[in-house]
Design an enzyme around this catalytic site. Structure first.
Site, PDB file in Angstrom:
ATOM      1  N   SER A   1     -10.822   6.322  -0.083  1.00 23.86           N
ATOM      2  CA  SER A   1     -10.211   6.283   1.244  1.00 23.86           C
ATOM      3  C   SER A   1     -10.716   7.475   2.048  1.00 23.86           C
ATOM      4  CB  SER A   1      -8.682   6.346   1.091  1.00 23.86           C
ATOM      5  OG  SER A   1      -8.049   6.352   2.352  1.00 23.86           O
TER       6      SER A   1
ATOM      7  N   SER B   1      -3.547   2.355  10.037  1.00 22.57           N
ATOM      8  CA  SER B   1      -3.262   2.601  11.471  1.00 22.57           C
ATOM      9  C   SER B   1      -3.863   1.494  12.342  1.00 22.57           C
ATOM     10  CB  SER B   1      -3.791   3.964  11.924  1.00 22.57           C
ATOM     11  OG  SER B   1      -3.104   5.009  11.281  1.00 22.57           O
TER      12      SER B   1
ATOM     13  N   ASP C   1       0.844  -1.200   0.000  1.00 21.10           N
ATOM     14  CA  ASP C   1       0.000   0.000   0.000  1.00 21.10           C
ATOM     15  C   ASP C   1       0.879   1.249   0.000  1.00 21.10           C
ATOM     16  OD1 ASP C   1      -2.844   1.182   0.539  1.00 21.10           O
ATOM     17  OD2 ASP C   1      -1.499   2.200   1.943  1.00 21.10           O
TER      18      ASP C   1
ATOM     19  N   TYR D   1       3.067   9.983  -0.257  1.00 20.98           N
ATOM     20  CA  TYR D   1       4.154   9.478   0.586  1.00 20.98           C
ATOM     21  C   TYR D   1       5.536   9.866   0.057  1.00 20.98           C
ATOM     22  CZ  TYR D   1       0.383   6.474   2.391  1.00 20.98           C
ATOM     23  OH  TYR D   1      -0.792   5.992   2.899  1.00 20.98           O
TER      24      TYR D   1
ATOM     25  N   ASP E   1       4.066  10.731  14.163  1.00 18.72           N
ATOM     26  CA  ASP E   1       4.446  11.940  13.430  1.00 18.72           C
ATOM     27  C   ASP E   1       3.629  13.118  13.955  1.00 18.72           C
ATOM     28  OD1 ASP E   1       4.721  14.012  11.626  1.00 18.72           O
ATOM     29  OD2 ASP E   1       4.842  12.702   9.876  1.00 18.72           O
TER      30      ASP E   1
END
Length: 324
Positions: free
Chosen positions: A167, A218, A51, A56, A225
């Site tokens: 998402s 998660s 994923d 990112y 972070d």
């Protein structure tokens, strides 16, 4: 859909998604080379679902890892299930394909297995990932998410992505797409934050009723972070209830948190850049939680969200004000 005995789930478009995925997000202080190393370790221990996302900013490294593992014969391209995401500065329909093509170029791949809308909140297009004005205020954009979806359908038709999904959508945002005129493809999945402190039971029920797979990020709690997560957030993996259940099964609390999702019919992502933990995270197929264990873990829910996405709180499409 209980994923207890299954290694993959059939999506509503007929494609198969491995039920356990490896997450590649890393906070800024982690060198990008770590993403490549960790992805190789993940593939070596058995992960086939990777994923990732444009946001990112490490798809070159992850792509290199995939190509290395294909070159050395560990996997073939068709063994891998790779997900990328359309970032919020590309939600205008004319920009969707551009974002996906940028990801493909960085990856060195011809197609991805899944492309999803990262968050249903549009921001000003441009090279900045989180654009702000001179006063430091985030600059939002106005886009009808149904138009974004149509553009994503075209990417599927063009063969750039085998499956498409979303998402961080709430059930009303999902309904907007499901009820739109001339819908060609339903979203195959909705990837959301999901763990014992935020078990998303209502959203899960809704998604199951629409044949949409819920994918959990998660799932082990969260990275720390500080730009995304408050420093006083609870440590899920230190929860005494999870620790007790883990001890009983001779597993780690992380393995229990992942197994919990599989037994609820949730596809689960595990993120770690630590070799020992990457191995542990894949070892969730050889034990089973009892119905009592499942009920006990259900009772840990407190609707606690690690990632509030506070930058978008004032956005009219901010997804987390709805109950589910």
């Amino acid at each position: 859909m209980d994923l207890k005995h299954s290694r993959s789930v059939k999506l509503n478009d007929g494609n198969l998604m491995p039920v356990l995925g490896f997450g590649t997000f890393a906070s800024k202080e982690i060198p990008k080379s770590k993403a490549a190393e960790a992805t190789k370790v993940a593939i070596d221990v058995g992960f086939r679902h990777i994923d990732a996302a444009y946001f990112y900013q490490n798809e070159e490294e992850v792509g290199q890892a995939l190509r290395d593992k294909m070159a050395d014969g560990t996997v073939k391209r068709e063994d891998l299930f790779y997900t990328t995401k359309i970032w919020i500065t590309f939600l205008r329909p004319e920009l969707v394909r551009q974002c996906l093509e940028r990801s493909l170029k960085k990856l060195g791949l011809d197609y991805v297995d899944l492309c999803i809308i990262h968050i249903p909140i549009a921001m000003k297009p441009g090279e900045e990932l989180l654009p702000k004005d001179a006063n430091g205020k985030f600059i939002f954009d106005t886009v009808d998410i149904r138009d974004t979806w149509e553009a994503l359908e075209k990417c599927k038709d063009a063969g750039l992505s085998k499956s498409i999904g979303v998402s961080n959508f709430n059930h009303k945002q999902l309904e907007l797409i499901l009820n739109k005129p001339r819908l060609k493809y339903k979203p195959t999945c909705n990837q959301v934050e999901c763990h014992p402190y935020l078990n998303q039971s209502k959203l899960l029920e809704f998604c199951k009723s629409k044949d949409i797979v819920l994918v959990a990020y998660s799932a082990l709690g969260s990275h720390r972070d500080s730009s995304w997560v408050s420093s006083d957030s609870p440590y899920l993996l230190e929860d005494p209830v999870l620790m007790t259940i883990a001890k009983k099964h001779n597993q780690t609390p992380g393995q229990v948190a992942l197994r919990y999702q599989l037994q609820r019919g949730v596809v689960v992502l595990a993120k770690s850049f630590n070799e020992k933990r990457i191995k542990e995270n894949f070892q969730v197929f050889d034990f089973e939680l009892t119905p009592e264990d499942m009920k006990t873990i259900d009772s840990l829910n407190r609707n606690f969200r690690y990632s509030q996405m506070a930058f978008a709180l004032d956005h009219p499409d901010y997804p987390f004000l709805e109950e589910y």
